[in-house]
Design a protein around this motif. Structure first.
Motif, PDB file in Angstrom:
ATOM      1  N   CYS A  50       0.842  -1.189   0.000  1.00 46.70           N
ATOM      2  CA  CYS A  50       0.000   0.000   0.000  1.00 46.70           C
ATOM      3  C   CYS A  50       0.877   1.240   0.000  1.00 46.70           C
ATOM      4  O   CYS A  50       1.963   1.236   0.590  1.00 46.70           O
ATOM      5  N   ILE A  51       0.393   2.284  -0.654  1.00 46.00           N
ATOM      6  CA  ILE A  51       1.126   3.540  -0.701  1.00 46.00           C
ATOM      7  C   ILE A  51       0.185   4.665  -0.298  1.00 46.00           C
ATOM      8  O   ILE A  51      -0.956   4.751  -0.760  1.00 46.00           O
ATOM      9  N   ILE A  58       5.158   3.762   2.274  1.00 44.36           N
ATOM     10  CA  ILE A  58       4.854   2.495   1.613  1.00 44.36           C
ATOM     11  C   ILE A  58       4.903   1.347   2.610  1.00 44.36           C
ATOM     12  O   ILE A  58       5.766   1.318   3.493  1.00 44.36           O
ATOM     13  N   SER A 105      -0.574   3.757   4.012  1.00 50.43           N
ATOM     14  CA  SER A 105       0.369   2.637   4.097  1.00 50.43           C
ATOM     15  C   SER A 105       0.282   1.993   5.471  1.00 50.43           C
ATOM     16  O   SER A 105       0.644   0.827   5.650  1.00 50.43           O
ATOM     17  N   CYS A 108      -3.411  -0.948   5.728  1.00 48.41           N
ATOM     18  CA  CYS A 108      -3.349  -1.727   4.483  1.00 48.41           C
ATOM     19  C   CYS A 108      -4.167  -3.001   4.660  1.00 48.41           C
ATOM     20  O   CYS A 108      -3.685  -4.092   4.363  1.00 48.41           O
TER      21      CYS A 108
END
Length: 126
Positions: A50-51, A58, A105, A108
């Motif tokens: 995830c970002i 991240i 992030s 997630c």
């Protein structure tokens, strides 16, 4: 309702590479947290990477660290997941998901993201 489109899945030999792309016409993806999730047969959704939108931080799931790279393409307003050194435990349907206000992030998880694509199949042969 947001429409997300994943592409780039396919069949690859163990040790090979694939690049997944997530696009969302009609939104500015840079304003959204973006996550890649996978679902192996008979299993639940697993957050792969995830970002964040706010700070670009991240997250990588432990088993993909050093092999997968998530990145934003600012010119094409898309997000890629570069997958190298694919293993036989990596296959599944890979989904792109976005969320504007809650996910990041640091969040997630499946329930953190509000809009999902249809998924793209990744198959790894030994």
């Amino acid at each position: 309702q947001l429409q997300l489109m994943e592409s780039g899945g396919g069949l690859v030999q163990s040790g090979g590479s694939l690049t997944l792309t997530c696009e969302a016409p009609g939104i500015v993806m840079g304003a959204y947290a973006v996550g890649w999730f996978r679902q192996a047969p008979g299993k639940g959704y697993e957050g792969v990477s995830c970002i964040s939108a706010r700070d670009g931080s991240i997250f990588y799931e432990e088993s993909v660290k050093g092999r997968f790279t998530i990145s934003r393409d600012r010119d094409k307003d898309s997000v890629h997941l570069q997958m190298n050194s694919l293993k036989t435990e990596d296959p599944g349907v890979y989904y792109c998901a976005v969320d504007r206000y809650y996910a990041s992030s640091y969040r997630c998880g499946y329930t953190d993201y509000s809009s999902w694509g249809q998924g793209t199949q990744v198959t790894v042969s030994s």
